[in-house]
Design a protein around this motif. Sequence first.
Motif, PDB file in Angstrom:
ATOM      1  N   PRO A 234       3.549   7.621  -5.185  1.00  0.00           N
ATOM      2  CA  PRO A 234       2.815   7.363  -3.936  1.00  0.00           C
ATOM      3  C   PRO A 234       3.729   7.128  -2.744  1.00  0.00           C
ATOM      4  O   PRO A 234       3.458   7.628  -1.638  1.00  0.00           O
ATOM      5  N   LEU A 235       4.831   6.407  -2.953  1.00  0.00           N
ATOM      6  CA  LEU A 235       5.750   6.139  -1.844  1.00  0.00           C
ATOM      7  C   LEU A 235       6.377   7.430  -1.332  1.00  0.00           C
ATOM      8  O   LEU A 235       6.522   7.630  -0.119  1.00  0.00           O
ATOM      9  N   LEU A 236       6.740   8.326  -2.248  1.00  0.00           N
ATOM     10  CA  LEU A 236       7.331   9.611  -1.849  1.00  0.00           C
ATOM     11  C   LEU A 236       6.338  10.429  -1.037  1.00  0.00           C
ATOM     12  O   LEU A 236       6.686  10.982   0.019  1.00  0.00           O
ATOM     13  N   VAL A 237       5.100  10.504  -1.501  1.00  0.00           N
ATOM     14  CA  VAL A 237       4.081  11.264  -0.772  1.00  0.00           C
ATOM     15  C   VAL A 237       3.838  10.632   0.601  1.00  0.00           C
ATOM     16  O   VAL A 237       3.762  11.331   1.620  1.00  0.00           O
ATOM     17  N   GLY A 238       3.736   9.309   0.623  1.00  0.00           N
ATOM     18  CA  GLY A 238       3.521   8.627   1.891  1.00  0.00           C
ATOM     19  C   GLY A 238       4.651   8.866   2.880  1.00  0.00           C
ATOM     20  O   GLY A 238       4.413   9.044   4.079  1.00  0.00           O
ATOM     21  N   ALA A 239       5.890   8.880   2.376  1.00  0.00           N
ATOM     22  CA  ALA A 239       7.046   9.095   3.248  1.00  0.00           C
ATOM     23  C   ALA A 239       7.073  10.505   3.814  1.00  0.00           C
ATOM     24  O   ALA A 239       7.610  10.735   4.907  1.00  0.00           O
ATOM     25  N   LEU A 240       6.497  11.465   3.072  1.00  0.00           N
ATOM     26  CA  LEU A 240       6.451  12.848   3.562  1.00  0.00           C
ATOM     27  C   LEU A 240       5.420  13.031   4.668  1.00  0.00           C
ATOM     28  O   LEU A 240       5.536  13.939   5.491  1.00  0.00           O
ATOM     29  N   VAL A 241       4.408  12.171   4.690  1.00  0.00           N
ATOM     30  CA  VAL A 241       3.304  12.327   5.645  1.00  0.00           C
ATOM     31  C   VAL A 241       3.428  11.371   6.829  1.00  0.00           C
ATOM     32  O   VAL A 241       3.098  11.738   7.965  1.00  0.00           O
ATOM     33  N   PHE A 242       3.909  10.153   6.563  1.00  0.00           N
ATOM     34  CA  PHE A 242       3.954   9.131   7.614  1.00  0.00           C
ATOM     35  C   PHE A 242       5.393   8.680   7.871  1.00  0.00           C
ATOM     36  O   PHE A 242       6.288   8.903   7.041  1.00  0.00           O
ATOM     37  N   ASP A 243       5.571   8.034   8.994  1.00  0.00           N
ATOM     38  CA  ASP A 243       6.871   7.464   9.344  1.00  0.00           C
ATOM     39  C   ASP A 243       6.920   6.041   8.783  1.00  0.00           C
ATOM     40  O   ASP A 243       6.392   5.107   9.383  1.00  0.00           O
ATOM     41  N   LEU A 244       7.545   5.876   7.625  1.00  0.00           N
ATOM     42  CA  LEU A 244       7.566   4.596   6.939  1.00  0.00           C
ATOM     43  C   LEU A 244       8.873   3.847   7.216  1.00  0.00           C
ATOM     44  O   LEU A 244       9.853   4.433   7.678  1.00  0.00           O
ATOM     45  N   THR A 245       8.867   2.565   6.899  1.00  0.00           N
ATOM     46  CA  THR A 245      10.036   1.709   7.078  1.00  0.00           C
ATOM     47  C   THR A 245      10.785   1.578   5.763  1.00  0.00           C
ATOM     48  O   THR A 245      10.184   1.296   4.718  1.00  0.00           O
ATOM     49  N   PHE A 246      12.113   1.777   5.802  1.00  0.00           N
ATOM     50  CA  PHE A 246      12.944   1.640   4.608  1.00  0.00           C
ATOM     51  C   PHE A 246      14.069   0.643   4.894  1.00  0.00           C
ATOM     52  O   PHE A 246      14.497   0.495   6.042  1.00  0.00           O
ATOM     53  N   PRO A 247      14.539  -0.054   3.849  1.00  0.00           N
ATOM     54  CA  PRO A 247      15.671  -0.978   4.043  1.00  0.00           C
ATOM     55  C   PRO A 247      16.859  -0.250   4.645  1.00  0.00           C
ATOM     56  O   PRO A 247      17.126   0.914   4.338  1.00  0.00           O
TER      57      PRO A 247
END
Length: 265
Positions: free
Chosen positions: A125-138
């Motif tokens: 889910p995190l991988l898919v979300g990162a492909l679609v949205f601009d997510l925050t990563f450490p």
Amino acid sequence: MAVYWAIAARSFRRFSTYRIATVSGAFTNTVFGFILCGIYLTLWHERPGLGGYDVADALTFVWLQQGLLMPIGIFGATTTIELGARVRSGEIAVDLYRPTHLLLWWLSVDLGRALFQLTFRGGTPLLVGALVFDLTFPSDPVAWLAFAVGLVLAIVISFCIRYLVALSGFWITDSRGMEHLAQVVSSFFSGMILPLVVFPGWIGEFARATPWAATMQVPIDIWLGRNPGGTGAALVFQLGWVLVLLLAGLLVTSVATRKVVIQGG
């Protein structure tokens, strides 16, 4: 300790046989991730900066939440459900005959389960979300390490809560009612429904002080760098609950074992 490593390894292999369930579960978490993103985008559009999160933080929370539900065991987990069933059926007597501690045996089983779920289901889910949205990563390796430590502590805390619920069957005969109640409480206080940072006043303060907060909200805030008091305080908070719950588990195990002996096994 070698025996507990072996137990965890065999538990990992056992859960690896459920391939279709793993793929289906990852797909379901991904679908729910998109549904929640729609809700969160609407909510944060109406209330920008809600709870100290910006939109990227809120969306990252969604995808991390969906990826961590099964590894942490927010809805319960097969291992502790099985333990409750063994208490009801009396098969727990076999577990007590083993030359291992009951708590450590089941903790090892649960860690093997959690590692499998994290490796083969949690990241999707995190991988898919990162492909679609601009997510925050450490942003640095220390933050990644802190998150990894926080995640391990979260899994142990979740196990301890579920272990105590399963052992309640020694006193109430059937722990399934307690298991359902624990799932409801866990869903609310872990941050699964909404991030605990958006809870107002004393309700939010109480929720963030519970062990359930240490299972989901705290690790995600470590990832986001949003912990009040800093990452160190967050890890100390989790470690404190680990120690309290492990001691409670050892005490309840000891009392339950004596109860079995008094009742004739």
